[in-house]
Write an enzyme that holds these catalytic residues in place. Structure first.
Site, PDB file in Angstrom:
ATOM      1  N   LYS A   1      46.957  37.623  37.612  1.00 28.70           N
ATOM      2  CA  LYS A   1      45.683  38.268  37.875  1.00 28.70           C
ATOM      3  C   LYS A   1      44.968  37.454  38.942  1.00 28.70           C
ATOM      4  O   LYS A   1      44.896  36.217  38.839  1.00 28.70           O
ATOM      5  CB  LYS A   1      44.834  38.303  36.592  1.00 28.70           C
TER       6      LYS A   1
ATOM      7  N   LYS B   1      49.625  54.115  32.032  1.00 27.57           N
ATOM      8  CA  LYS B   1      49.060  53.580  30.790  1.00 27.57           C
ATOM      9  C   LYS B   1      48.538  54.763  29.984  1.00 27.57           C
ATOM     10  O   LYS B   1      47.863  55.639  30.534  1.00 27.57           O
ATOM     11  CB  LYS B   1      47.884  52.641  31.080  1.00 27.57           C
TER      12      LYS B   1
HETATM   13 MG   LIG Z   1      46.418  46.528  36.730  1.00 29.84          MG
END
Ligand SMILES: [Mg+2]
Length: 315
Positions: A144, A240
């Site tokens: 990240k 997702k």
């Molecule tokens: Mg992502």
């Protein structure tokens, strides 16, 4: 058939820092449907980035429970709620109920690969986290990042784990004017893929230069409706269930995206093992899998998935 929903809070074992915020707990909404002596369960993670909260999701769900009692099925559900977390929890609860009613037995793969997420930290700390993750058996790491120290962070991790497959997730934090140079740097550092570098509204720029490494849509890709906008701009789509609004649309999106030449990633929010089990049927179609949401929880549900050595195990 009766349906109800309730909120759950799951403390994290350590803070989860990405470009837009830091979280210390997962706030979920769970839907339970009950009929013919069988209980189906689905969960979702409302996401502020998409205008969702626990309260807003419960508000979307409650009016539908009378329709569920009157026979609302997954097909009809698709037009009753938009893609998003609320539909996901109900769609997955209904799918779970159908599966159990059929007396079906699990026939999916016993395990799936999963990358391990490293949250934003200073370069030296990310290098240590990377070395630890690889020592514990991970082979793919997802870093990240925000807009700061991009090269320093990736270079530090690359030096620490020369053989690891690296994926970068910028969560929309970068700008168009530095993207082309950064892509070249990432390619030189052997990064396998870059997830959502620009804000979803800036996707057009991605179609203006050749990509030295594949770029994956996350915040820009929710359901099949987004596909025309993504073609020619992204190579990979991160599916997702909290974005598609359940497994029903996720399967349809996977099918249509593959037909259009996209590769698939399967991702998750901060969630329990219930959410990963619900997405399991798509696991073998994805070239990148990011299913480590439950590993961030201090405690998971009863009968949790097992995580270890770069894989997640059904039992
Ligand atoms: Mg992502």
């Amino acid at each position: 058939m009766q349906a109800r929903c309730f909120a759950e809070r799951w403390p994290l074992r350590t803070a989860f820092a990405i470009s837009r915020d830091v979280r210390t707990e997962a706030q979920l909404v769970v839907v339970e449907v009950r009929g013919e002596g069988v209980v189906g369960i689905g969960e979702c993670t409302p996401y502020a980035r998409y205008g969702e909260s626990v309260a807003s999701v419960m508000q979307q769900l409650r009016p539908l429970f009378a329709e569920v009692a009157a026979g609302l099925d997954r097909t009809l559900l698709q037009s009753r709620l938009p893609a998003g977390a609320a539909r996901n929890a109900l769609d997955c609860a209904l799918a779970d109920w159908e599966f159990k009613c059929r007396g079906a037995v699990f026939t999916g793969p016993e395990s799936l690969p999963s990358m391990q997420t490293l949250v934003i930290d200073d370069p030296a700390a990310m290098a240590v986290a990377a070395r630890n993750a690889i020592a514990q058996g991970a082979d793919t790491l997802k870093l990240k990042l925000d807009d700061q120290q991009v090269y320093q962070r990736v270079a530090a991790v690359r030096a620490a784990v020369p053989a690891a497959q690296l994926v970068i997730d910028a969560n929309e934090a970068w700008r168009a004017d530095t993207l082309v140079d950064r892509c070249s740097q990432l390619e030189e550092l052997g990064v396998a893929m870059l997830e959502q570098p620009l804000p979803a509204g800036d996707d057009e720029f991605l179609g203006t230069f050749p990509h030295p490494l594949p770029i994956c849509a996350d915040e820009s890709c929710h359901s099949r409706e987004d596909l025309p906008h993504l073609l020619g701009r992204y190579e990979i789509l991160n599916i997702k269930l909290d974005k598609t609004g359940g497994i029903t649309e996720a399967r349809a999106l996977a099918e249509e995206a593959e037909a259009q030449g996209f590769q698939l990633m399967l991702g998750c929010m901060l969630c329990t093992s219930r959410a990963i089990r619900a997405a399991w049927p798509l696991g073998e179609r994805a070239c990148f899998l990011d299913l480590d949401g439950p590993t961030w929880l201090a405690k998971d549900v009863e009968f949790p998935l097992r995580f270890g050595a770069g894989r997640v195990y059904w039992s």
